[in-house]
Design a protein around this motif. Structure first.
Motif, PDB file in Angstrom:
ATOM      1  N   PHE A  92       1.043  -1.384   0.165  1.00 13.31           N
ATOM      2  CA  PHE A  92      -0.001   0.137   0.090  1.00 13.31           C
ATOM      3  C   PHE A  92       0.804   1.390  -0.074  1.00 13.31           C
ATOM      4  O   PHE A  92       0.536   2.059  -0.772  1.00 13.31           O
ATOM      5  CB  PHE A  92      -0.793  -0.078   1.099  1.00 13.31           C
ATOM      6  N   THR A  93       2.017   1.199   0.753  1.00 12.69           N
ATOM      7  CA  THR A  93       2.582   2.464   0.826  1.00 12.69           C
ATOM      8  C   THR A  93       3.691   2.733  -0.516  1.00 12.69           C
ATOM      9  O   THR A  93       3.617   3.938  -1.067  1.00 12.69           O
ATOM     10  CB  THR A  93       3.795   2.203   1.787  1.00 12.69           C
ATOM     11  N   ASN A  94       3.698   1.767  -1.388  1.00  8.05           N
ATOM     12  CA  ASN A  94       4.471   1.937  -2.381  1.00  8.05           C
ATOM     13  C   ASN A  94       3.311   2.308  -3.742  1.00  8.05           C
ATOM     14  O   ASN A  94       3.496   2.950  -4.585  1.00  8.05           O
ATOM     15  CB  ASN A  94       5.323   0.418  -2.866  1.00  8.05           C
ATOM     16  N   PHE A 126       0.611   4.092  -2.713  1.00 11.43           N
ATOM     17  CA  PHE A 126       0.464   5.511  -2.518  1.00 11.43           C
ATOM     18  C   PHE A 126       1.589   6.433  -2.942  1.00 11.43           C
ATOM     19  O   PHE A 126       1.411   7.424  -3.158  1.00 11.43           O
ATOM     20  CB  PHE A 126       0.303   5.561  -0.918  1.00 11.43           C
ATOM     21  N   ALA A 127       2.744   5.819  -3.092  1.00  5.76           N
ATOM     22  CA  ALA A 127       4.023   6.659  -3.740  1.00  5.76           C
ATOM     23  C   ALA A 127       3.610   7.087  -5.115  1.00  5.76           C
ATOM     24  O   ALA A 127       4.033   7.865  -5.495  1.00  5.76           O
ATOM     25  CB  ALA A 127       5.277   5.947  -3.515  1.00  5.76           C
ATOM     26  N   THR A 180       1.536  10.635  -5.447  1.00  2.59           N
ATOM     27  CA  THR A 180       2.293  11.836  -5.456  1.00  2.59           C
ATOM     28  C   THR A 180       2.564  12.165  -6.769  1.00  2.59           C
ATOM     29  O   THR A 180       2.559  13.290  -7.237  1.00  2.59           O
ATOM     30  CB  THR A 180       3.380  11.587  -4.603  1.00  2.59           C
ATOM     31  N   VAL A 203      -4.798  10.336   0.998  1.00  3.55           N
ATOM     32  CA  VAL A 203      -3.889   9.166   0.743  1.00  3.55           C
ATOM     33  C   VAL A 203      -2.648   9.486   1.819  1.00  3.55           C
ATOM     34  O   VAL A 203      -2.066   8.360   2.214  1.00  3.55           O
ATOM     35  CB  VAL A 203      -3.429   9.548  -0.894  1.00  3.55           C
ATOM     36  N   LEU A 204      -2.199  10.649   1.888  1.00  2.00           N
ATOM     37  CA  LEU A 204      -1.021  10.777   2.672  1.00  2.00           C
ATOM     38  C   LEU A 204      -1.226  10.515   4.104  1.00  2.00           C
ATOM     39  O   LEU A 204      -0.364   9.898   4.931  1.00  2.00           O
ATOM     40  CB  LEU A 204      -0.687  12.368   2.619  1.00  2.00           C
ATOM     41  N   ASP A 207      -1.180   6.746   4.201  1.00  2.00           N
ATOM     42  CA  ASP A 207       0.317   6.303   3.919  1.00  2.00           C
ATOM     43  C   ASP A 207       1.143   6.489   5.372  1.00  2.00           C
ATOM     44  O   ASP A 207       2.135   5.612   5.694  1.00  2.00           O
ATOM     45  CB  ASP A 207       0.951   7.451   2.918  1.00  2.00           C
ATOM     46  N   LEU A 219       0.120   3.745   7.772  1.00  3.22           N
ATOM     47  CA  LEU A 219       0.671   2.554   7.199  1.00  3.22           C
ATOM     48  C   LEU A 219       2.126   2.445   7.363  1.00  3.22           C
ATOM     49  O   LEU A 219       2.598   1.213   7.749  1.00  3.22           O
ATOM     50  CB  LEU A 219       0.448   2.023   5.985  1.00  3.22           C
ATOM     51  N   ARG A 220       2.926   3.502   7.433  1.00  2.00           N
ATOM     52  CA  ARG A 220       4.229   3.631   7.404  1.00  2.00           C
ATOM     53  C   ARG A 220       4.773   3.095   8.917  1.00  2.00           C
ATOM     54  O   ARG A 220       5.450   2.461   9.309  1.00  2.00           O
ATOM     55  CB  ARG A 220       5.053   4.597   7.128  1.00  2.00           C
ATOM     56  N   ASP A 269      10.668  -3.552  -0.411  1.00  4.68           N
ATOM     57  CA  ASP A 269      10.448  -2.314  -1.506  1.00  4.68           C
ATOM     58  C   ASP A 269      11.097  -2.723  -2.927  1.00  4.68           C
ATOM     59  O   ASP A 269      10.771  -2.096  -3.800  1.00  4.68           O
ATOM     60  CB  ASP A 269      10.992  -1.024  -1.065  1.00  4.68           C
TER      61      ASP A 269
END
Length: 565
Positions: A28-30, A32-33, A36, A66-67, A70, A73-74, A139
């Motif tokens: 999910f974090t990737n 969300f990246a 951006t 989203v942020l 993010d 999740l991080r 990652d």
């Protein structure tokens, strides 16, 4: 590929579910990246040309959501990794310490300081396998996703990160052989340095009294110099791979912008797509930069693992799969049958074909000159070492077949070098045994003579002792050790020079108190002190590792007196 031994693989495998959660959070974090870069592309391609302020606000609100997710999740990903690392750390620590207390003394070859340094290397393994590795590796698969998106929005611009990825990987692989060669030297130099330091600290009084500081200072400086030299070479190699990865990120950004400008001029790329591609191109190389840093740590981790694995795989006092004889209570019969023994790494026979028997309840002294093997007999009875040939039996069972816990629970012992533990005098006598209450503690202290001097100490039985009992005299330490040995009323008592540091008055008083305490117990005594022989019925004389004579105490003493005259 390094195959992990069960002692390390099992704690890691036990947290598979946690690592899966880390992987899901990484997905999910990737993803969300990507938001951006796509946000930037939309703003420059759609919002700015049309001055669509309402659309910008709506898009920004969505991006804010989203942020927030993010960030959450991080945090969760870091939390899961830290929790797994903490639990793996605890399990590995327990496993390593259990291996330490159950190891064969024959396997202990390094100095105490170097050995302690080796055991701390499990922290390196925990950090590598349960923290840094996971964060970096999860990652890496998303590099392909980012490359695909760069190609989708900017076409041939994807060639720039594609060309730099092999450079980063190659730099990491090129330095790996050198790091592998240096890793063992770095570890060994660190152990040598710690060994000198621990040796100096533990024997600081002797160092000062014997003016050994010059010798140890030379050893310290040599160890520091060696450690610094190999560490410098290792850091230079590591820095090369890390700096190549860092430079590659900057080159990718500049290359994407440079190439993208020409594509914009040709009309095949928009400015928004270029901005999005420049953001994502950096994301393509960033995970590989982390892996490059990880690769530089791999050699050190591999060296630490190999040394720890050798220690963990060496086996304890009980062979793997062994089915030891369990004895809740021993009678105290000791039998030596043609025992031959030499210490590990030597060929000199400390004991040479030694045979004798001690009946339950019998009191026997082992006497002889320095180096005759007396202390070795005590160590063999305690199962601290195993005979090279022959058998040592307790109650008819080979000590190698008895469970070590049962053997030592039934033997009260005082070794020649008395060691006290950090904590109070009470702690050192009772060893947290719930059966030793205050009444029993006082009884043991009175028998050993500890009670005679504890009343003069400010803290009494709760006095916190310094390292190894520093601040107490040798005789006081021996008194505490004797009290400790009698706790639980073991049927077998083994003493090795228990009164060597006591004055004659304290020793004679102790002997008179022990006579009643040792009644109906087997007593094996190693001593040079004449008063202690009042406690025994029989004497065995050792000379050059052999039984030179044995017999009733008075007969042996008379024969010795005649021989001297």
């Amino acid at each position: 590929m390094m195959r992990l031994s069960p002692w390390l693989a099992a704690p890691l495998a036990a947290h598979r579910a946690t690592f899966i959660k880390v992987g899901i959070a990484a997905v999910f974090t990737n993803v969300f990246a990507l938001a951006t870069s796509l946000y930037s592309m939309t703003v420059y391609n759609r919002i700015v040309p049309n001055n669509a302020t309402d659309s910008l606000i709506a898009l920004s609100i969505g991006m804010a959501i989203v942020l927030v997710f993010d960030f959450i999740l991080r945090m969760l990903r870091g939390y899961f990794v830290d929790v797994a690392g903490r639990e793996v750390d605890a399990k590995l620590g327990a496993s390593v310490f259990q291996s330490l207390v159950s190891m064969k003394l024959a396997n202990r070859q390094a100095s105490s300081g170097a050995f302690a340094g080796l055991l701390r290397e499990f922290e390196t393994l925990r950090d590598f396998f349960a923290s840094a590795t996971i964060m970096a590796l999860v990652d890496v698969p998303f590099v392909l996703l980012f490359l695909f998106v760069v190609w989708a929005i900017a076409g041939p611009v994807v060639l720039v990160p594609l060309l730099m990825i092999p450079v980063v990987v190659a730099a990491s692989l090129v330095v790996q052989p050198g790091l592998d060669r240096l890793a063992g030297s770095v570890l060994g130099a660190g152990f040598s340095k710690q060994g000198v330091m621990v040796e100096t600290i533990s024997g600081l009084e002797t160092v000062k009294a014997s003016a050994a500081g010059t010798m140890l200072r030379g050893r310290w400086q040599a160890a520091v110099q060696e450690s610094a030299d190999v560490a410098l070479r290792s850091r230079l190699l590591s820095a090369f791979a890390t700096n190549v990865a860092a430079s590659a990120q900057q080159i990718v950004y500049v290359g994407v912008v440079l190439y993208g400008v020409f594509l914009i001029a040709e009309g095949s790329l928009t400015s928004g797509s270029l901005i999005a591609a420049s953001i994502l191109a950096g994301r393509c190389v960033a995970p590989l930069a982390q892996v490059a840093g990880l690769m530089t740590r791999l050699s050190g981790t591999r060296a630490a693992y190999q040394r720890l694995d050798a220690f963990m795989s060496a086996g304890g006092e009980m062979a793997e799969g062994a089915n030891p004889v369990r004895r809740a209570r021993l009678e105290g019969r000791i039998t030596f049958r043609n025992v031959v023994f030499h210490y590990p790494g030597t060929t000199t026979r400390v004991l040479d074909d030694v045979s004798f028997e001690v009946q339950p309840g019998e009191k026997v002294a082992i006497v002889g000159r320095v180096g005759s093997g007396k202390s070795t007999v005590a160590r063999l009875v305690l199962g601290l070492y195993q005979p090279s040939e022959g058998q040592v039996l307790v109650d008819g069972a080979d000590v190698r077949q008895l469970h070590p816990d049962d053997l030592r629970r039934n033997i009260g012992s005082v070794l020649q070098d008395v060691t006290l533990f950090s904590g109070s005098i009470r702690d050192n006598i009772a060893l947290e045994d719930p059966a030793i209450d205050d009444e029993e503690l006082l009884r043991l202290a009175r028998i050993s003579g500890t009670h005679d001097f504890v009343g003069q100490l400010a803290g009494g039985y709760d006095l916190r002792l310094a390292d190894r009992g520093e601040g107490l005299s040798g005789g006081q330490r021996q008194s505490i050790a004797i009290a400790r040995s009698l706790g639980g009323r073991p049927p077998l008592i083994v003493y090795d020079e228990p009164t060597s540091a006591m004055d004659s008055q304290s020793e004679n008083a102790l002997v008179s108190r022990l006579e009643a305490e040792l009644k109906d117990r087997t007593f094996l005594l190693v001593t040079h002190r004449q008063p202690m022989l009042k406690l025994v019925d029989r004497i065995i004389i050792l000379a050059n590792g052999k039984v030179a004579a044995q017999g009733p105490r008075d007969d042996v003493l008379r024969s010795l007196a005649v021989g001297q005259n």
